[in-house]
Design a protein around this motif. Structure first.
Motif, PDB file in Angstrom:
ATOM      1  N   THR A   1      73.470  55.156  50.230  1.00  0.00           N
ATOM      2  CA  THR A   1      73.316  56.527  49.768  1.00  0.00           C
ATOM      3  C   THR A   1      72.597  56.556  48.436  1.00  0.00           C
ATOM      4  O   THR A   1      72.959  55.841  47.507  1.00  0.00           O
ATOM      5  CB  THR A   1      74.685  57.209  49.636  1.00  0.00           C
ATOM      6  N   GLN A   2      71.562  57.387  48.351  1.00  0.00           N
ATOM      7  CA  GLN A   2      70.776  57.520  47.139  1.00  0.00           C
ATOM      8  C   GLN A   2      71.436  58.520  46.186  1.00  0.00           C
ATOM      9  O   GLN A   2      72.151  59.426  46.630  1.00  0.00           O
ATOM     10  CB  GLN A   2      69.369  58.034  47.478  1.00  0.00           C
ATOM     11  N   PRO A   3      71.194  58.382  44.882  1.00  0.00           N
ATOM     12  CA  PRO A   3      71.585  59.453  43.964  1.00  0.00           C
ATOM     13  C   PRO A   3      70.904  60.750  44.367  1.00  0.00           C
ATOM     14  O   PRO A   3      69.885  60.745  45.054  1.00  0.00           O
ATOM     15  CB  PRO A   3      71.073  58.961  42.609  1.00  0.00           C
ATOM     16  N   CYS A   4      71.485  61.849  43.949  1.00  0.00           N
ATOM     17  CA  CYS A   4      70.931  63.154  44.295  1.00  0.00           C
ATOM     18  C   CYS A   4      69.461  63.239  43.869  1.00  0.00           C
ATOM     19  O   CYS A   4      69.133  63.006  42.698  1.00  0.00           O
ATOM     20  CB  CYS A   4      71.740  64.261  43.630  1.00  0.00           C
ATOM     21  N   LEU A   5      68.574  63.550  44.823  1.00  0.00           N
ATOM     22  CA  LEU A   5      67.130  63.513  44.557  1.00  0.00           C
ATOM     23  C   LEU A   5      66.545  64.874  44.212  1.00  0.00           C
ATOM     24  O   LEU A   5      65.366  64.973  43.924  1.00  0.00           O
ATOM     25  CB  LEU A   5      66.397  62.946  45.785  1.00  0.00           C
ATOM     26  N   VAL A   6      67.356  65.921  44.265  1.00  0.00           N
ATOM     27  CA  VAL A   6      66.883  67.251  43.891  1.00  0.00           C
ATOM     28  C   VAL A   6      67.926  67.879  42.981  1.00  0.00           C
ATOM     29  O   VAL A   6      69.089  67.478  42.979  1.00  0.00           O
ATOM     30  CB  VAL A   6      66.645  68.142  45.141  1.00  0.00           C
ATOM     31  N   PRO A   7      67.557  68.883  42.181  1.00  0.00           N
ATOM     32  CA  PRO A   7      68.536  69.524  41.304  1.00  0.00           C
ATOM     33  C   PRO A   7      69.509  70.371  42.114  1.00  0.00           C
ATOM     34  O   PRO A   7      69.328  70.593  43.314  1.00  0.00           O
ATOM     35  CB  PRO A   7      67.657  70.400  40.401  1.00  0.00           C
ATOM     36  N   ALA A   8      70.568  70.844  41.464  1.00  0.00           N
ATOM     37  CA  ALA A   8      71.493  71.767  42.114  1.00  0.00           C
ATOM     38  C   ALA A   8      70.734  73.031  42.508  1.00  0.00           C
ATOM     39  O   ALA A   8      70.007  73.613  41.707  1.00  0.00           O
ATOM     40  CB  ALA A   8      72.642  72.106  41.164  1.00  0.00           C
ATOM     41  N   LEU A   9      70.881  73.441  43.766  1.00  0.00           N
ATOM     42  CA  LEU A   9      70.116  74.555  44.302  1.00  0.00           C
ATOM     43  C   LEU A   9      71.024  75.577  44.963  1.00  0.00           C
ATOM     44  O   LEU A   9      72.120  75.254  45.422  1.00  0.00           O
ATOM     45  CB  LEU A   9      69.104  74.042  45.339  1.00  0.00           C
ATOM     46  N   ARG A  10      70.526  76.816  45.053  1.00  0.00           N
ATOM     47  CA  ARG A  10      71.264  77.854  45.769  1.00  0.00           C
ATOM     48  C   ARG A  10      71.019  77.767  47.272  1.00  0.00           C
ATOM     49  O   ARG A  10      71.783  78.333  48.058  1.00  0.00           O
ATOM     50  CB  ARG A  10      70.867  79.235  45.247  1.00  0.00           C
ATOM     51  N   THR A  11      69.956  77.104  47.670  1.00  0.00           N
ATOM     52  CA  THR A  11      69.637  76.904  49.087  1.00  0.00           C
ATOM     53  C   THR A  11      69.303  75.437  49.294  1.00  0.00           C
ATOM     54  O   THR A  11      68.485  74.885  48.546  1.00  0.00           O
ATOM     55  CB  THR A  11      68.439  77.772  49.506  1.00  0.00           C
ATOM     56  N   PRO A  12      69.902  74.750  50.273  1.00  0.00           N
ATOM     57  CA  PRO A  12      69.581  73.331  50.483  1.00  0.00           C
ATOM     58  C   PRO A  12      68.096  73.141  50.764  1.00  0.00           C
ATOM     59  O   PRO A  12      67.433  74.016  51.331  1.00  0.00           O
ATOM     60  CB  PRO A  12      70.428  72.962  51.722  1.00  0.00           C
ATOM     61  N   PRO A  13      67.523  71.997  50.370  1.00  0.00           N
ATOM     62  CA  PRO A  13      66.106  71.742  50.626  1.00  0.00           C
ATOM     63  C   PRO A  13      65.849  71.541  52.112  1.00  0.00           C
ATOM     64  O   PRO A  13      66.772  71.272  52.889  1.00  0.00           O
ATOM     65  CB  PRO A  13      65.829  70.461  49.835  1.00  0.00           C
ATOM     66  N   THR A  14      64.592  71.683  52.503  1.00  0.00           N
ATOM     67  CA  THR A  14      64.206  71.342  53.867  1.00  0.00           C
ATOM     68  C   THR A  14      63.706  69.898  53.884  1.00  0.00           C
ATOM     69  O   THR A  14      63.228  69.369  52.870  1.00  0.00           O
ATOM     70  CB  THR A  14      63.113  72.277  54.398  1.00  0.00           C
ATOM     71  N   PHE A  15      63.819  69.262  55.041  1.00  0.00           N
ATOM     72  CA  PHE A  15      63.483  67.845  55.168  1.00  0.00           C
ATOM     73  C   PHE A  15      62.544  67.653  56.343  1.00  0.00           C
ATOM     74  O   PHE A  15      62.761  68.192  57.428  1.00  0.00           O
ATOM     75  CB  PHE A  15      64.754  67.029  55.391  1.00  0.00           C
ATOM     76  N   ALA A  16      61.469  66.890  56.115  1.00  0.00           N
ATOM     77  CA  ALA A  16      60.539  66.519  57.181  1.00  0.00           C
ATOM     78  C   ALA A  16      60.412  65.003  57.207  1.00  0.00           C
ATOM     79  O   ALA A  16      60.688  64.324  56.214  1.00  0.00           O
ATOM     80  CB  ALA A  16      59.173  67.167  56.966  1.00  0.00           C
ATOM     81  N   PHE A  17      59.957  64.489  58.347  1.00  0.00           N
ATOM     82  CA  PHE A  17      59.965  63.046  58.541  1.00  0.00           C
ATOM     83  C   PHE A  17      58.690  62.608  59.244  1.00  0.00           C
ATOM     84  O   PHE A  17      58.278  63.197  60.244  1.00  0.00           O
ATOM     85  CB  PHE A  17      61.192  62.663  59.384  1.00  0.00           C
ATOM     86  N   ASP A  18      58.068  61.567  58.700  1.00  0.00           N
ATOM     87  CA  ASP A  18      56.900  60.934  59.310  1.00  0.00           C
ATOM     88  C   ASP A  18      57.355  59.610  59.926  1.00  0.00           C
ATOM     89  O   ASP A  18      57.742  58.700  59.189  1.00  0.00           O
ATOM     90  CB  ASP A  18      55.822  60.695  58.247  1.00  0.00           C
ATOM     91  N   PRO A  19      57.365  59.469  61.264  1.00  0.00           N
ATOM     92  CA  PRO A  19      57.903  58.254  61.892  1.00  0.00           C
ATOM     93  C   PRO A  19      57.236  56.961  61.448  1.00  0.00           C
ATOM     94  O   PRO A  19      57.802  55.883  61.612  1.00  0.00           O
ATOM     95  CB  PRO A  19      57.670  58.504  63.391  1.00  0.00           C
ATOM     96  N   SER A  20      56.034  57.059  60.859  1.00  0.00           N
ATOM     97  CA  SER A  20      55.377  55.833  60.417  1.00  0.00           C
ATOM     98  C   SER A  20      55.944  55.311  59.106  1.00  0.00           C
ATOM     99  O   SER A  20      55.616  54.202  58.687  1.00  0.00           O
ATOM    100  CB  SER A  20      53.864  56.059  60.276  1.00  0.00           C
ATOM    101  N   GLY A  21      56.796  56.134  58.418  1.00  0.00           N
ATOM    102  CA  GLY A  21      57.451  55.531  57.273  1.00  0.00           C
ATOM    103  C   GLY A  21      57.638  56.332  56.009  1.00  0.00           C
ATOM    104  O   GLY A  21      57.582  55.776  54.925  1.00  0.00           O
ATOM    105  N   SER A  22      57.906  57.636  56.079  1.00  0.00           N
ATOM    106  CA  SER A  22      58.235  58.366  54.858  1.00  0.00           C
ATOM    107  C   SER A  22      58.920  59.680  55.213  1.00  0.00           C
ATOM    108  O   SER A  22      58.796  60.195  56.323  1.00  0.00           O
ATOM    109  CB  SER A  22      56.989  58.646  54.003  1.00  0.00           C
TER     110      SER A  22
END
Length: 335
Positions: A242-263
């Motif tokens: 588990t990584q440390p929190c990567l975004v600040p405290a927010l009123r709405t959770p961030p959206t997440f996208a994924f590139d299968p080649s590696g990021s």
């Protein structure tokens, strides 16, 4: 693909960017009503659609329709059984270019609470569904991801009854097995503040071709703000970090996208005084190393923030108040 007046409809874009007329892909059986569609598209352009459908003859079940690249959607087929006592909610689908697929959903088990169930299979036939979540707990927020080799990862959130601010809650994931089906669940986070009872519950997921998996989920800090967590599994069956929190405290959770080649890509709107800054940061895999948080745009109030990949190039879509109903996007070259 969308739901319209109880029917699931789809349109197909041609190579020149034009969209076909919409066609109904859900059932025409008597009294059939389709809702909550989800769509997966593989690298070849094959598509698999799933949705929840009920009729006069059965409670809501999961149904699916497959479209080969360049073709049309075939007839709808059943994914979950018709003889269930209670119905399903919010199916999700993942598809690989080798013809494998995985489907997960929330299954009503008592008329009050739900479990998470799932199955793996081809594009038109699946193994009998199995319950993935823990017996006796309320589970929701089902997500699923699959890489090009057909390796799938399911994720969800579950909580002890009765649900309350201090009730036990946790984020769970389960990987598909070589012989089929999903293996035992692994706990990523066990904390009463895990987001539950919200459409954004559970863990957003991605699995690279090399077998690295990533999961993103949220906790409530208080009634107004969320904290976001990221966990990475460098190889199938390995330990989740588990990584440390990567975004600040927010009123709405961030959206997440994924590139299968590696990021991976996190995007969010961050209020700063009377203005909102749209920010994003990438996550390199398999290391899980985060890139710097980059400012994408500024405006007098953000609404929708979306994240995606166009090939390997990260894309952030957003709406700002001064843009009215427009949704614009920003991208940069891969790397």
């Amino acid at each position: 693909m969308w739901a319209h007046l109880g029917k699931i409809e789809a349109a197909i874009a041609t190579a020149d960017g034009r969209w076909s007329a919409s066609t109904q892909i859900s059932s025409s059986e008597r009294g059939a009503v389709g809702v909550t569609p989800d769509l997966a598209v593989d690298a070849r352009g094959d598509a698999l659609a799933v949705w929840a459908e009920k009729s006069l003859d059965y409670v809501p079940i999961v149904r699916a329709a497959y479209r080969p690249a360049g073709g049309q959607f075939g007839p709808a087929v059943d994914v979950s059984p018709r003889n269930a006592v209670y119905g399903v909610l919010s199916p999700k689908v993942a598809l690989s270019s080798n013809g494998r697929s995985a489907v997960v959903w929330e299954q009503d088990v008592s008329g009050v609470n739900t479990a998470v169930e799932g199955t793996v299979g081809s594009v038109n036939a699946w193994q009998p569904p199995a319950q993935l979540s823990s017996p006796g707990l309320w589970a929701q927020g089902a997500h699923v991801a699959m890489n090009a080799r057909g390796e799938a990862m399911a994720g969800w959130a579950e909580a002890a009854l009765p649900i309350g601010a201090q009730s036990a809650k946790r984020v769970q994931v389960a990987a598909s097995q070589p012989g089929g089906g999903f293996g035992p669940a692994v706990t990523l986070d066990a904390d009463p503040r895990v987001l539950f009872g919200d459409p954004r519950s559970g863990a957003s997921l991605g699995v690279t071709t090399g077998g690295t998996a990533v999961a993103v989920w949220s906790r409530l800090i208080n009634e107004r703000y969320f904290a976001t967590f990221v966990a990475v599994q460098s190889q199938a069956g390995g330990t989740w970090r588990t990584q440390p929190c990567l975004v600040p405290a927010l009123r709405t959770p961030p959206t997440f996208a994924f590139d299968p080649s590696g990021s991976g890509l996190l995007a969010w709107g961050q209020p700063t005084g009377s203005r909102t800054v749209i920010r994003a940061r990438t996550i390199a895999l398999p290391s899980g190393t985060p890139g710097p948080a980059e400012a994408v745009a500024r405006g007098s109030g953000g609404s929708v923030v979306l994240s995606a990949y166009a090939g390997r190039a990260p894309v952030v879509g957003f709406g700002l108040r001064e843009l009215g109903a427009q949704l614009v996007y920003s991208t940069r070259p891969a790397g």
